[in-house]
Design a protein around this motif. Structure first.
Motif, PDB file in Angstrom:
ATOM      1  N   VAL A 165       1.927   6.735  -2.187  1.00 23.92           N
ATOM      2  CA  VAL A 165       2.640   7.562  -2.515  1.00 23.92           C
ATOM      3  C   VAL A 165       2.540   8.219  -3.993  1.00 23.92           C
ATOM      4  O   VAL A 165       2.369   9.388  -4.229  1.00 23.92           O
ATOM      5  CB  VAL A 165       4.391   7.041  -2.649  1.00 23.92           C
ATOM      6  CG1 VAL A 165       5.343   7.959  -3.228  1.00 23.92           C
ATOM      7  CG2 VAL A 165       4.709   6.860  -1.186  1.00 23.92           C
ATOM      8  N   LYS A 166       2.075   7.246  -4.723  1.00 27.23           N
ATOM      9  CA  LYS A 166       1.773   7.453  -6.313  1.00 27.23           C
ATOM     10  C   LYS A 166       0.470   8.450  -6.072  1.00 27.23           C
ATOM     11  O   LYS A 166       0.143   9.199  -7.102  1.00 27.23           O
ATOM     12  CB  LYS A 166       1.591   6.131  -7.143  1.00 27.23           C
ATOM     13  CG  LYS A 166       1.527   6.509  -8.485  1.00 27.23           C
ATOM     14  CD  LYS A 166       1.246   5.108  -9.431  1.00 27.23           C
ATOM     15  CE  LYS A 166       0.917   5.455 -10.873  1.00 27.23           C
ATOM     16  NZ  LYS A 166       0.832   4.230 -11.577  1.00 27.23           N
ATOM     17  N   GLY A 167      -0.324   8.327  -5.416  1.00 27.34           N
ATOM     18  CA  GLY A 167      -1.634   8.920  -5.349  1.00 27.34           C
ATOM     19  C   GLY A 167      -1.552  10.221  -4.538  1.00 27.34           C
ATOM     20  O   GLY A 167      -2.679  10.873  -4.312  1.00 27.34           O
ATOM     21  N   GLN A 192       0.985  -1.173   0.150  1.00 27.45           N
ATOM     22  CA  GLN A 192      -0.067  -0.055  -0.203  1.00 27.45           C
ATOM     23  C   GLN A 192       0.834   1.325  -0.068  1.00 27.45           C
ATOM     24  O   GLN A 192       0.374   2.256  -0.445  1.00 27.45           O
ATOM     25  CB  GLN A 192      -0.905   0.008   1.023  1.00 27.45           C
ATOM     26  CG  GLN A 192      -1.953  -1.047   1.083  1.00 27.45           C
ATOM     27  CD  GLN A 192      -2.720  -0.785  -0.179  1.00 27.45           C
ATOM     28  OE1 GLN A 192      -3.329   0.328  -0.475  1.00 27.45           O
ATOM     29  NE2 GLN A 192      -3.188  -1.671  -0.914  1.00 27.45           N
ATOM     30  N   LEU A 193       2.143   1.289   0.563  1.00 26.65           N
ATOM     31  CA  LEU A 193       2.851   2.433   0.617  1.00 26.65           C
ATOM     32  C   LEU A 193       2.917   3.150  -0.641  1.00 26.65           C
ATOM     33  O   LEU A 193       2.732   4.307  -0.809  1.00 26.65           O
ATOM     34  CB  LEU A 193       4.037   2.299   1.331  1.00 26.65           C
ATOM     35  CG  LEU A 193       5.095   3.647   1.736  1.00 26.65           C
ATOM     36  CD1 LEU A 193       4.232   4.671   2.286  1.00 26.65           C
ATOM     37  CD2 LEU A 193       6.449   3.047   2.045  1.00 26.65           C
ATOM     38  N   PRO A 194       3.676   2.085  -1.701  1.00 28.11           N
ATOM     39  CA  PRO A 194       3.745   2.761  -2.945  1.00 28.11           C
ATOM     40  C   PRO A 194       2.498   3.448  -3.911  1.00 28.11           C
ATOM     41  O   PRO A 194       2.630   4.340  -4.452  1.00 28.11           O
ATOM     42  CB  PRO A 194       4.439   1.464  -3.797  1.00 28.11           C
ATOM     43  CG  PRO A 194       4.745   0.612  -2.900  1.00 28.11           C
ATOM     44  CD  PRO A 194       3.877   0.837  -1.512  1.00 28.11           C
ATOM     45  N   VAL A 195       1.433   2.787  -3.543  1.00 25.87           N
ATOM     46  CA  VAL A 195       0.254   3.055  -3.995  1.00 25.87           C
ATOM     47  C   VAL A 195      -0.274   4.474  -3.432  1.00 25.87           C
ATOM     48  O   VAL A 195      -0.516   5.649  -4.174  1.00 25.87           O
ATOM     49  CB  VAL A 195      -0.984   2.112  -3.574  1.00 25.87           C
ATOM     50  CG1 VAL A 195      -2.478   2.818  -3.934  1.00 25.87           C
ATOM     51  CG2 VAL A 195      -0.830   1.013  -4.397  1.00 25.87           C
ATOM     52  N   GLY A 252      11.149  10.761  -6.290  1.00 22.66           N
ATOM     53  CA  GLY A 252      11.479  11.751  -5.903  1.00 22.66           C
ATOM     54  C   GLY A 252      10.574  12.453  -4.888  1.00 22.66           C
ATOM     55  O   GLY A 252      10.471  13.514  -4.308  1.00 22.66           O
ATOM     56  N   ALA A 253       9.977  11.300  -4.180  1.00 21.67           N
ATOM     57  CA  ALA A 253       8.894  11.499  -2.953  1.00 21.67           C
ATOM     58  C   ALA A 253       9.735  11.647  -1.855  1.00 21.67           C
ATOM     59  O   ALA A 253       8.976  12.375  -0.881  1.00 21.67           O
ATOM     60  CB  ALA A 253       7.739  10.651  -3.033  1.00 21.67           C
ATOM     61  N   ILE A 254      10.742  10.894  -1.372  1.00 23.44           N
ATOM     62  CA  ILE A 254      11.403  10.844  -0.298  1.00 23.44           C
ATOM     63  C   ILE A 254      12.434  12.144  -0.095  1.00 23.44           C
ATOM     64  O   ILE A 254      13.104  12.462  -1.011  1.00 23.44           O
ATOM     65  CB  ILE A 254      12.204   9.651   0.018  1.00 23.44           C
ATOM     66  CG1 ILE A 254      10.966   8.517   0.165  1.00 23.44           C
ATOM     67  CG2 ILE A 254      13.004   9.851   1.343  1.00 23.44           C
ATOM     68  CD1 ILE A 254      11.753   7.277   0.381  1.00 23.44           C
ATOM     69  N   LYS A 255      12.253  12.750   1.206  1.00 27.06           N
ATOM     70  CA  LYS A 255      13.341  13.883   1.557  1.00 27.06           C
ATOM     71  C   LYS A 255      14.374  13.376   2.027  1.00 27.06           C
ATOM     72  O   LYS A 255      14.530  12.586   2.855  1.00 27.06           O
ATOM     73  CB  LYS A 255      12.197  14.887   2.411  1.00 27.06           C
ATOM     74  CG  LYS A 255      10.998  15.357   1.949  1.00 27.06           C
ATOM     75  CD  LYS A 255      11.116  15.969   0.620  1.00 27.06           C
ATOM     76  CE  LYS A 255       9.464  16.467   0.227  1.00 27.06           C
ATOM     77  NZ  LYS A 255       9.493  17.360  -0.835  1.00 27.06           N
ATOM     78  N   ALA A 256      15.603  14.288   1.703  1.00 26.06           N
ATOM     79  CA  ALA A 256      16.733  13.785   2.371  1.00 26.06           C
ATOM     80  C   ALA A 256      16.612  14.051   3.859  1.00 26.06           C
ATOM     81  O   ALA A 256      15.909  15.050   4.329  1.00 26.06           O
ATOM     82  CB  ALA A 256      17.907  14.616   1.704  1.00 26.06           C
TER      83      ALA A 256
END
Length: 455
Positions: free
Chosen positions: A105-107, A100-103, A129-133
């Motif tokens: 994130v994509k949504g 579910q996590l990738p879903v 590109g969704a995760i912040k450093a």
């Protein structure tokens, strides 16, 4: 697989969402720097979090695969931060986390923070590109407290995710009294383990040497991958293990085939499994949470599972060398070597608001690691923080795990499937091992996984 949905006696359906109620940080009674009390058991310095500004009334959402009964101690460990900052932490645990996590994130519905059990999944999500450093405060804590694990949270030279919990997978659960009654001794080599299994099968009648289960919702199959990884470390050695994980040798290499064949001597042997459940194929439909329970009713002798399985024994079960259940080290091919397989979670942020950065900083601190030990009594409380106080660990399995992780004679390797690309490590490897249990042969299984490796 790591820490994931790997825990519970009885599976819960749906998602557990819990919110911590925020309270303001108070001052210490002696007039010194700000501190906060978590019940009557802990106090922390609030100064590291004041640098992020006034956070009172803010909310941070946490999404994780850690569900009941292991979620409650995690939630309790946040209280000092809540007291310091006034931030509300909304915790959500799910058995379908990996899927579910990738879903989400994509949504566009990503949580503020996710506990990622697989560095391979971290790599995949970084590419979106969704995760912040990670903020510099977190990097500084990790450099000080967990330098050996920093690389697992780093992608292409950028540090993203601090280590959180740590576990040891190279354990076999058993009943000390059952062993004593039958005159069985804890084996010290792999050959001894197989010989003991043969003896148990010959003498046991309806009692099988082993019980096992790999069902885990969307993550079904991961316990079988742990078997292969543990045995691969033992039969092929750490250097070849590393090449396998990095795909410097193919997944169907002879070294991997040897390891799978050794695992098959136990898991695909009807004389050895599946105590309390049925034949070999029942392993695929038996939940990992339930899988070791037949040790308690005497229908199996042994169950290979990680340290966090301590939380799955029924409340009141005495865990220890003289208790109802205990664990021994999964032996190597000879007693002179000690490979140790382990795993852990990593805190990845999908938002960089001040309150999120502050909470990341807390979770990478010694104060959190010590609070985690104080709030946790059922096992699975070890962290990757080398500066945490080991005397705070209450559970004997946690103490055993901490010893294994710090043993200078041990050769530690992180869970291989967790390091592989997500499509393999949390995909075809899980599915391939499930199909293998059901009846697929060794070669077809390894060929299937090899052909799925990203080009």
């Amino acid at each position: 697989m790591a820490l994931y949905t790997k825990r519970r006696i009885a599976a819960l359906s749906g998602v557990l969402a819990v919110a911590l109620t925020a309270t303001a940080c108070g001052s210490s009674s002696d007039g010194g720097g700000d501190t906060a009390e978590s019940g009557s058991t802990s106090s922390i310095d609030c100064a590291p979090y004041t640098a992020f500004g006034d956070l009172k009334g803010k909310t941070v959402t946490v999404y994780t695969s850690i569900t009941a009964p292991e979620d409650a101690p995690h939630i309790a460990s946040y209280q000092p931060f809540v007291d310091c900052t006034g931030v509300e932490i909304k915790y959500e645990g799910s058995k379908e986390f990996e899927a579910q996590l990738p879903v989400r994130v994509k949504g566009g519905n990503a949580p503020d923070i996710a506990y990622l059990p697989q560095p391979g999944l971290l790599n995949t999500l970084v590419q979106t590109g969704a995760i912040k450093a990670a903020p510099p405060e977190v990097a500084a804590n990790v450099d000080k407290n967990m330098p050996d694990w920093k690389n697992y949270g780093t992608v292409d030279g950028t540090f993203y995710a601090a280590p959180l919990g740590a576990n040891v997978k190279s354990f076999v659960w058993y009943s000390p009294s059952a062993f004593a009654d039958k005159g069985y001794e804890v084996p010290t080599t792999w050959a001894d383990l197989l010989a003991l299994s043969e003896k148990m099968a010959a003498e046991g009648g309806d009692v099988k040497p082993w019980c096992a289960g790999i069902e885990s919702g969307d993550a079904t199959g991961w316990p079988a991958t742990d078997w292969v990884e543990d045995v691969m470390l033992r039969t092929a050695g750490a250097e070849t293990y590393d090449k396998w994980v990095n795909h410097e040798i193919p997944f169907n290499d002879p070294a991997v085939a040897t390891a799978l064949a050794e695992v098959g001597k136990i898991l695909k042997n009807d004389k050895f499994v599946n105590g309390g459940f049925g034949d070999v194929k029942t392993i695929a439909s038996t939940s990992f949470q339930d899988a070791g329970q037949p040790i308690l009713d005497g229908t199996c002798y042994m169950h290979r599972q990680a340290s966090f399985y301590a939380a799955n024994w029924p409340e009141g079960t005495e865990v220890g060398p003289e208790g109802e259940v205990w664990a021994f080290y999964l032996p190597s091919v000879d007693s002179s070597s000690k490979p140790v397989l382990g795993g852990g979670e990593f805190t990845a942020a999908f938002a960089d608001r001040p309150e999120v950065k502050a909470f990341q900083t807390y979770l990478s601190s010694v104060e959190w690691a010590d609070e985690r030990a104080k709030t946790c009594g059922t096992g699975g409380c070890v962290t990757a923080n080398k500066n945490a106080d080991p005397s705070l660990l209450k559970n004997p399995v946690d103490k055993l795990s901490a010893e294994a992780l710090t043993d200078s004679a041990a050769t530690f390797r992180f869970d291989g499937s967790d390091l592989m690309p997500g499509a393999v490590g949390a995909g075809t490897f899980w599915k391939g091992m499930t199909d293998w249990i059901i009846g697929k042969d060794d070669k077809a299984t390894l060929d299937f996984i090899e052909q799925s490796w990203p080009k």
